[in-house]
Design an enzyme around this catalytic site. Structure first.
Site, mmCIF file in Angstrom:
data_model
loop_
_atom_site.group_PDB
_atom_site.id
_atom_site.type_symbol
_atom_site.label_atom_id
_atom_site.label_comp_id
_atom_site.label_asym_id
_atom_site.label_seq_id
_atom_site.Cartn_x
_atom_site.Cartn_y
_atom_site.Cartn_z
ATOM 1 C CB VAL A 247 -7.241 -15.144 8.138
ATOM 2 C CG1 VAL A 247 -7.010 -15.900 9.444
ATOM 3 C CG2 VAL A 247 -7.729 -16.081 7.061
ATOM 4 N N GLY A 248 -8.165 -13.167 10.650
ATOM 5 C CA GLY A 248 -7.672 -12.352 11.758
ATOM 6 C C GLY A 248 -7.623 -13.146 13.031
ATOM 7 C CG PHE B 198 -11.815 -11.953 14.031
ATOM 8 C CD1 PHE B 198 -11.008 -10.849 13.769
ATOM 9 C CD2 PHE B 198 -12.435 -12.585 12.972
ATOM 10 C CE1 PHE B 198 -10.848 -10.393 12.470
ATOM 11 C CE2 PHE B 198 -12.277 -12.132 11.669
ATOM 12 C CZ PHE B 198 -11.478 -11.031 11.430
ATOM 13 N N GLY B 199 -10.749 -15.042 13.812
ATOM 14 C CA GLY B 199 -11.147 -16.142 12.947
ATOM 15 C C GLY B 199 -11.081 -15.744 11.488
ATOM 16 C CE LYS B 200 -9.589 -20.380 8.446
ATOM 17 N NZ LYS B 200 -9.631 -21.720 7.788
ATOM 18 C CB VAL B 201 -13.716 -12.335 6.709
ATOM 19 C CG1 VAL B 201 -14.864 -11.601 6.022
ATOM 20 C CG2 VAL B 201 -13.368 -11.649 8.015
ATOM 21 C CB ILE C 218 -12.609 -12.540 1.382
ATOM 22 C CG1 ILE C 218 -13.630 -12.227 2.487
ATOM 23 C CG2 ILE C 218 -13.289 -13.161 0.186
ATOM 24 C CD1 ILE C 218 -14.709 -11.242 2.063
ATOM 25 C CE LYS D 92 -14.743 -9.266 11.669
ATOM 26 N NZ LYS D 92 -14.382 -8.098 12.521
ATOM 27 C CG ASP E 19 -6.480 -1.706 14.484
ATOM 28 O OD1 ASP E 19 -5.287 -1.374 14.291
ATOM 29 O OD2 ASP E 19 -6.905 -2.853 14.281
#
Length: 844
Positions: A528-529, A531-534, A526, A548, A644
């Protein structure tokens, strides 16, 4: 007979002239140019070099003379600051023939001195037994109170400091003693001793909420002197006492809370005894509450000052009614440190008419634990006045001596309590500190040895494993026992028990995470950043969660991942996304959050097929986010800065309740003695505070700026940066601000809102966003103020929606939220650590 009478009268006149001359001789200013063998004219006065023969000044020691050819800056005293007298031993200035009430000013301007590092200077000052300074370091004080910053350069010569005191000299001579701290030195550029003409203070002053205080025998230090609502008044514009009056805006919580007014017509003193209290220039300008219809009986004009704890203070307020020519037009209250100092105050009545200058003094003791002093003016709701307004022309704060001492040096006793202690106790503190230091060093050595040994044992596994995460407990993120996660006989990490918990929530096993995400099924992603995926998953018997998963193949996001654990482990609020738990196993680092069914606020504004939010839903989402940010800023001792703030970090649950998320860039707020956090610039382009970007100085107002961009994004429903648009429209904040300043924001709003919003609420909403985007952080409102105004905007819109069902179709600002009238704004009930200062931080 007639001739004899004339002779007697002439004799009386002659005696009076002689007495007058003698008094005048005793009351002359003494101006000393330290470290100089010549005299010079500066600011229209003659300054005598302390090495000039027969200058009525005796030095017990010559010390060292230092000089510099030129200094940067624009001080009128710059010629005096080119020389200084350096002392490594006690240095005394003895002056005869000084008697009466005087203002003492010590001019200090550090510059490069051969064989002396000004950053290491430390000294004290004693005048006729009254201790004024102790262990005082000029460079260490540059960023604090009473300092004039002449330019932004790093050269110390661009700074100067003037310490001002008011003392009675009752002895036959005046002795000014400069005492260097042990193994240090001190310096002085100029000494100014000005006689007090007239009477500055009465014998007593009223205490806030209590009895009067006798000022007899109390020396004073001038902490602050402000020309409220007007420009800076230089010392040569106050010819009698040579006082400098600063601009007040930098001390205001919200500068826009008070508008500046000016009038110089026929201003006179209310009493002939007040002519020396302040020059008439101070009374020609003032601040009056702005936009009083909206702020009706709710907000105050507020000033905040840093002071030395455990001293008594006199707050002097200067008033002159410049607008109204009759009584009962402006009635207000005065609050000092959130307590009522005066109520039902009508300046016209107290002063005796319009354009009459007068002052009020209030005494307030500051406890050992408090280093701030608040002054607030606001409407008196108990009075029946034509207007809900307040007025202030000038403000001064004086610190009172206690037991012959005006010096503040923070020390600690054996129990760790702040205060001044005896030499014997200080000796034991030193001994204890030494023993503790040795023990700490030994412990650190043992820890480093064990740590290195452990790392060597684990290095073999690391060589064959590119997934380089290290255990959370090594970063201090979560309270994890170091024995957990040790290697088993097979070389793999042991599984954690599913019932274990820490401050970061429940500890999940990797098996539980795999089951919750169907082995990290890509169809469940749902977000993506870096750091990786959620992933969307279900934990604990069907509870939906957002999971996360940090990318183990990259160091990107590692610090942010750990910061998020640290922050969320100590934060709980209805408008902050909750951390359910975490997993740290087999080089995986995973966080488990509550699931927000309606995703990000941005997805409901543009870029998706989701139905658009109504104006009311957008207001409620902004209010929820503001509540979460207000909690962050006030819910901890130092506060937390999100860093942020953007619409993708504002999530909506199944009921469209907004919650702040993603605390990976968050930072603790500045310590009490600082105004900002110096840190590398991080954030999202388009939302970034330009002041933070320029200075790399992070404050809570940086979040306020970003939130202002969010407000414009909510109403315009477009990306904050869109390179495909014409040049003047690429940046949303700049584009929207141009329309807002023209009061034409309705021309660029989301077409889905047209005809479905209250015009007045849109207008007020635009004003809030505009204030959030002020260039100067000090001019921006706090999140508490933003929150209140957004709630008011929502009430305007709801009244507009319900107008057909209401007997009264109007909704004025007087129907806005009513709040406490004790000088503060009520903090949300979710706040866990409410105290007096937090309440005040929410007031204007």
């Amino acid at each position: 007979m007639m001739g004899r009478v004339i002779e007697e009268r002439l004799l009386i006149v002659l005696i009076l002239v002689i007495v007058s001359f003698d008094v005048e001789a005793q009351q002359k200013s003494i101006l000393i140019n330290c470290g100089s063998n010549s005299s010079m004219n500066v600011d229209g006065r003659r300054w005598i070099g302390d090495m000039v023969p027969n200058n009525n000044v005796t030095l017990n020691s010559s010390g060292v003379v230092a000089s510099i050819d030129a200094l940067s800056g624009n001080s009128i005293y710059e010629p005096l600051y080119r020389t200084a007298r350096i002392f490594t031993d006690s240095l005394n200035y003895t002056i005869k023939g000084v008697h009466g009430n005087y203002i003492f000013r010590f001019h200090l301007c550090p510059f490069e001195i051969v064989d002396h590092n000004v950053n290491e200077s430390s000294f004290g000052v004693v005048v006729n037994g009254m201790k004024l300074l102790s262990e005082f370091s000029v460079p260490g004080k540059i960023s604090e109170k009473n300092v004039n910053l002449l330019n932004a350069g790093k050269n110390l010569s661009s700074f100067f400091l003037i310490k001002e005191y008011i003392l009675d000299v009752n002895d036959d001579k005046l002795v000014i003693e400069f005492i260097p701290s042990r193994n240090s030195f001190g310096f002085i550029n100029a000494i100014e001793i000005v006689p007090v003409v007239g009477k500055l203070f009465d014998g007593s002053v009223s205490k806030v909420g209590g009895e009067n205080l006798n000022l007899t025998g109390r020396a004073m230090e001038t902490m602050y002197r402000l020309n409220v609502g007007g420009p800076e008044i230089q010392s040569n514009q106050d010819p009698d006492l040579r006082r400098r009056w600063e601009v007040d805006s930098s001390y205001m919580i919200t500068e826009n809370a008070g508008e500046m007014i000016k009038s110089s017509s026929n201003i006179t003193y209310a009493s002939v005894n007040d002519t020396s209290v302040a020059p008439l220039l101070v009374y020609e300008t003032a601040r009056a509450m702005s936009n009083t219809e909206v702020l009706d009986k709710r907000f105050n004009m507020s000033w905040k000052f840093e002071v030395d704890p455990d001293f008594d203070y006199v707050v002097r307020l200067h008033f002159c009614e410049l607008t109204y020519d009759k009584s009962n037009e402006r009635v207000f209250r005065i609050y000092i440190n959130n307590r009522t100092a005066a109520d039902n105050l009508d300046v016209f009545v107290r002063a005796g008419g319009k354009n009459k200058a007068y002052h009020q003094d209030h005494y307030d003791p500051v406890s050992l634990k408090i280093d701030t002093l608040w002054v607030q003016l606001g409407p008196d709701t108990s009075a029946v006045a034509a207007g809900t307004d307040a007025l202030l022309n000038g403000l001064e704060i004086f610190k009172l001596s206690r037991n012959g001492n005006l010096a503040y040096v923070e020390k600690f006793d054996l129990a760790g309590n702040s205060g001044s202690k005896s030499n014997s106790k200080l000796l034991w503190v030193g001994v204890g500190a030494g023993v503790a230091s040795v023990a700490i060093i030994a412990c650190i050595g043992v820890f480093v040895f064990c740590f290195c040994k452990r790392r060597r044992i684990e290095s073999n596994d690391a060589k064959n494993n590119s997934q380089g995460w290290r255990p959370i407990f090594l970063y201090g993120g979560a309270a994890v026992n170091s024995s957990v996660g040790g290697k088993g006989s097979t070389g793999n990490q042991k599984l954690y028990g599913s019932v274990a918990s820490t401050g970061a929530g429940k500890r999940f096993t990797l098996a539980e995470i795999n089951a919750a995400t169907n082995n990290f099924d890509e169809s469940l992603v749902i977000g993506v950043g870096g750091f990786g995926k959620v992933y969307k998953g279900e934990v604990d018997d069907g509870v939906p969660a957002a999971i996360k998963r940090a990318n183990p193949h990259s160091e990107q996001g590692l610090a942010e991942f750990e910061t998020e654990i640290e922050m969320l482990s100590k934060l709980r609020h209805r408008h902050l996304v909750s951390l359910i738990g975490f997993c740290e196993e087999k080089s995986e680092m995973i966080l488990v959050y509550e699931y927000m069914a309606n995703g990000t606020l941005r997805s409901h504004l543009f870029g998706s097929d989701l139905p658009p939010l109504t104006w009311k839903q957008r207001l409620e989402a902004c209010i929820g986010a503001a509540r979460g940010l207000h909690y962050l800023h006030t819910g901890a001792d130092r506060g937390i800065i999100h860093r942020d703030v953007k619409t993708t970090n504002i999530l909506l649950d199944e009921n469209f309740v907004a919650k702040m998320a993603d605390f990976g860039l968050s930072k603790d707020g500045p310590a009490f003695e600082h105004t900002h956090v110096s840190t590398a610039v991080k954030g999202s382009f388009g939302y970034l505070d330009p002041e933070y970007f320029r200075r790399q100085q992070l404050t809570e107002k940086s979040d306020v700026y970003s939130f202002g961009v969010v407000l414009f994004e909510a109403i315009c429903a477009r990306a904050v940066i869109n390179p495909t648009l014409p040049k003047d429209q690429i940046n949303l904040a700049e584009w929207a601000m141009r329309w807002q300043r023209e009061r034409s924001l309705e021309k660029i709003i989301d077409p889905n809102l047209i005809g479905n919003y209250c015009p007045e609420s849109l207008s007020k909403f635009g004003e809030i966003a505009e204030k959030c985007l002020a260039d100067d952080g000090k001019s921006r409102p706090t999140m508490g103020e933003v929150l209140w105004h957004l709630e008011y905007v929502l009430q305007l819109h709801e009244a507009w929606l319900n107008k057909d069902n209401s007997a009264d179709n109007s909704f004025s600002s007087s129907q806005a939220l009513s709040g406490p009238q004790d000088g503060s704004v009520e903090v949300a009930k979710e706040h866990p650590n409410q105290d007096e200062e937090v309440d005040l931080n929410a007031a204007i």
